[in-house]
Design a protein around this motif. Structure first.
Motif, mmCIF file in Angstrom:
data_model
loop_
_atom_site.group_PDB
_atom_site.id
_atom_site.type_symbol
_atom_site.label_atom_id
_atom_site.label_comp_id
_atom_site.label_asym_id
_atom_site.label_seq_id
_atom_site.Cartn_x
_atom_site.Cartn_y
_atom_site.Cartn_z
ATOM 1 N N GLN A 150 -0.509 -0.403 -0.562
ATOM 2 C CA GLN A 150 -0.118 -1.044 -1.814
ATOM 3 C C GLN A 150 1.345 -1.469 -1.733
ATOM 4 O OE1 GLN A 150 -2.136 -1.506 -4.634
ATOM 5 N NE2 GLN A 150 -3.845 -0.790 -3.367
ATOM 6 N N TYR A 151 1.619 -2.730 -2.088
ATOM 7 C CA TYR A 151 3.000 -3.189 -2.216
ATOM 8 C C TYR A 151 3.424 -2.933 -3.661
ATOM 9 C CZ TYR A 151 2.372 -5.979 2.094
ATOM 10 O OH TYR A 151 2.144 -6.403 3.377
ATOM 11 N N VAL A 152 4.321 -1.996 -3.832
ATOM 12 C CA VAL A 152 4.730 -1.622 -5.185
ATOM 13 C C VAL A 152 6.109 -2.211 -5.484
ATOM 14 C CG1 VAL A 152 5.206 0.298 -6.741
ATOM 15 C CG2 VAL A 152 3.386 0.502 -5.033
ATOM 16 N N TYR A 153 6.157 -3.043 -6.521
ATOM 17 C CA TYR A 153 7.421 -3.647 -6.946
ATOM 18 C C TYR A 153 8.029 -2.816 -8.068
ATOM 19 C CZ TYR A 153 5.870 -7.745 -4.386
ATOM 20 O OH TYR A 153 5.452 -8.592 -3.400
ATOM 21 N N ARG A 154 9.336 -2.572 -7.952
ATOM 22 C CA ARG A 154 10.080 -1.976 -9.058
ATOM 23 C C ARG A 154 10.740 -3.130 -9.798
ATOM 24 N NH1 ARG A 154 12.934 2.476 -5.133
ATOM 25 N NH2 ARG A 154 11.107 3.821 -4.897
ATOM 26 N N CYS A 155 10.081 -3.546 -10.862
ATOM 27 C CA CYS A 155 10.502 -4.766 -11.556
ATOM 28 C C CYS A 155 11.574 -4.460 -12.588
ATOM 29 C CB CYS A 155 9.313 -5.382 -12.291
ATOM 30 S SG CYS A 155 7.997 -5.889 -11.188
ATOM 31 N N ALA A 179 8.725 14.657 5.546
ATOM 32 C CA ALA A 179 8.044 15.715 4.781
ATOM 33 C C ALA A 179 6.611 15.304 4.441
ATOM 34 C CB ALA A 179 8.830 16.022 3.510
ATOM 35 N N LYS A 180 6.389 13.998 4.223
ATOM 36 C CA LYS A 180 5.044 13.507 3.903
ATOM 37 C C LYS A 180 4.200 13.289 5.161
ATOM 38 C CE LYS A 180 5.417 12.741 -0.623
ATOM 39 N NZ LYS A 180 5.154 11.431 -1.209
ATOM 40 N N THR A 215 2.614 7.758 1.190
ATOM 41 C CA THR A 215 3.947 7.725 1.792
ATOM 42 C C THR A 215 4.340 6.304 2.149
ATOM 43 O OG1 THR A 215 5.347 8.544 3.611
ATOM 44 C CG2 THR A 215 3.035 8.111 4.128
ATOM 45 N N THR A 216 5.637 6.094 2.257
ATOM 46 C CA THR A 216 6.158 4.850 2.817
ATOM 47 C C THR A 216 6.361 5.049 4.314
ATOM 48 O OG1 THR A 216 8.383 5.627 2.304
ATOM 49 C CG2 THR A 216 7.298 4.209 0.674
ATOM 50 N N VAL A 219 3.526 1.208 0.042
ATOM 51 C CA VAL A 219 3.026 2.578 -0.072
ATOM 52 C C VAL A 219 1.673 2.695 0.639
ATOM 53 C CG1 VAL A 219 2.367 4.416 -1.663
ATOM 54 C CG2 VAL A 219 4.253 2.876 -2.257
ATOM 55 N N TYR A 220 1.623 3.565 1.636
ATOM 56 C CA TYR A 220 0.383 3.804 2.367
ATOM 57 C C TYR A 220 -0.332 5.006 1.780
ATOM 58 C CZ TYR A 220 2.318 0.677 5.867
ATOM 59 O OH TYR A 220 2.835 -0.410 6.503
#
Lengths: 336, 336
Positions: free
Chosen positions: A322-327, B101-102, B311-312, B324-325
């Motif tokens: 998932q590509y998560v954007y902090r908008c 850690a992840k 995790t990234t 995020v994977y």
């Protein structure tokens, strides 16, 4: 695409191919992908048939711009078709509801709060630059605003025209927007080749007297015209600011077209579209939020609210990536 | 890169450039980026000087493979250098502790639980394919295991060799791994051009008698050899399975090299590296987790634990965009 994967199956040892078919439903998945691609193709054919005059106009313009010379679809064309399918799911399906709740709803809520008097809304002009497939424009119109979208992309304009004017019933089409990615799938059948019914609502079902329009063209070219000075009571920018070649130019135009006391509502990241342009002649100016915030105030807005919203964009929410954007979500008022 | 951005500043109206410099610290940021790039360059020069014989061997091999013919660095070379910097931060800095850690810790915990008797560990052989910069190999060796890493990439091998053998004190170098991206930055100064001290620990500080080695080469080529049949008590695969051209081949090799009753511990997504290879001759077989799970059991493992870990990977954790994977973590035992 499935053809290449079928060919891959021929190149590995026969007992590997047998294991893949017997236990990992390999060939069955490719058959399902083929069926999904056929359904997607039917949707695009409907889009292309919906408005021959509009299509002819775009094709002529693309030829003038030298963009329609390749005899075969290029990889970039395929990418655009695929991302258009995902955008349709984002804007016009139940599948996209969770993203719309993160992206559009806070903007709609702020707009409603700003213009609480419903009777007056029909005289309130709202602009949505980078309108894409028009859902946010449609939502603003449904609330009673005089709502105008602006969009540059031929793909978006053709598809939104069909969705807004050519669709006769909800869930008229079944798309398979996630069919093109084989990686990061929990289950090909239930994730990758799952159907998405579109549209979730009938776009033409706006109440009588609704005021919704789409303006085709480049934001800078269209809205630099003096016609638009002080024209809008509100501008909504969603995943739009970072389409700028020159963000300061965007800010100056936004300041000019929002009337004194009007509100600019934003939600989106700062993924500047031209940063990695292969052509070094493409101008790109990137700023950080700290600098952008100061520039917004310097050009003549006051930021009244600032919040952070995490969201994906046109994502397959079942994917293992998932590509998560902090908008940055903000409400800024043009200073008097 | 900063040169192109400085040139962009010349192409926009002078008052825009003045606004950017006065309020968004534009030129100052570019100066800081230049300084960061210089520091990164010093690190790579130290890497290249550390082991002239190893470097000469690699260069000769690259020439034989036709990979060292371009007179100038190509974009792919730059990408590799940048991703190597981020990998150094991931594996060998305090900045990377949250990802480790992840990613690594659950694998290490499972390994320790499996081989609880510390005295016996020195006779337990553990393989880490796709070892990258070697942190997980090092952690296993530190716990007393006979730990072997395998890695194919020249970049990874050169840098891990320097980190493991050439470093004389913790935090010997200061890197700027995030300096190359101008998008999605909250603050250029504190995000993009922040320093990362490496390494967080002295890699050569392993206890006396530790057993750690790195094997260079392609996993399939190296471990198909009968030498490795039943060779390992445990194999740890972290973000590795999806590097396969043919995942069934990987599974068969893994089954052959883990001794009967031994454990295979995995953590990672299914981002198959060759799925979108530009060269159609590159083989790629992608499977979903549902199918892969069945194949793992069919080839002869029993999955005893299965968990999901978000995790990234080598991410700038301050960026407004995070990949995020959703990793599948499992412990599988080779059936007797």
């Amino acid at each position: 695409m499935p053809a290449r994967k079928r060919a891959a199956l021929e190149r590995i040892p026969a007992h590997h191919a047998a294991l893949l078919n017997d236990h990992a439903a390999f060939t069955q998945s490719l058959d399902a992908v083929d069926a999904g691609i056929t359904a997607n193709d039917q949707f695009f054919r409907a889009v292309l048939k919906a408005d021959p005059a509009m299509l002819a106009g775009y094709l002529a313009r693309m030829r003038r711009m030298g963009l329609a010379t390749a005899p075969e679809p290029q990889p970039a064309d395929v990418d655009k078709a695929v991302s258009t399918l995902k955008q349709v799911a984002r804007d016009w399906s139940a599948e996209g509801a969770s993203e719309r709740a993160k992206c559009y709803q806070p903007m709609i809520d702020a707009l409603e709060r700003e213009f609480a008097n419903v009777e007056e809304r029909s005289s309130r002009r709202v602009l949505i630059p980078g309108a894409g497939l028009g859902r946010l424009v449609w939502e603003a119109a449904r609330l009673g605003f005089a709502s105008e979208g602006n969009e540059f992309s031929f793909h978006m304009l053709l598809v939104s025209n069909y969705l807004l004017n050519g669709i006769t019933r909800p869930e008229q089409h079944t798309l398979y927007p996630y069919v093109h990615t084989f990686s990061n799938s929990l289950n090909f059948t239930t994730d990758q080749v799952r159907p998405v019914a579109v549209p979730d609502v009938l776009p033409s079902s706006l109440p009588d007297g609704s005021d919704m329009s789409m303006a085709a063209g480049d934001f800078v070219e269209v809205y630099s015209s003096p016609t638009y000075t002080d024209a809008f009571d509100s501008v909504l920018t969603c995943f739009f600011l970072d389409t700028a070649h020159n963000i300061v130019e965007y800010l100056e135009i936004l300041h000019r077209i929002v009337r004194s006391g009007g509100v600019w509502i934003n939600n989106g990241p700062l993924l500047f579209h031209w940063e990695d342009a292969a052509d070094p002649r493409e101008l790109s100016i990137e700023v950080d939020w700290t600098g952008l915030r100061k520039l917004i105030e310097v050009v003549g807005f006051e930021i009244e609210r600032e919040e952070w919203i995490e969201t994906t964009y046109a994502a397959n929410r079942q994917s293992m990536l998932q590509y998560v954007y902090r908008c940055v979500f903000f409400v800024a008022r043009r200073k008097p």
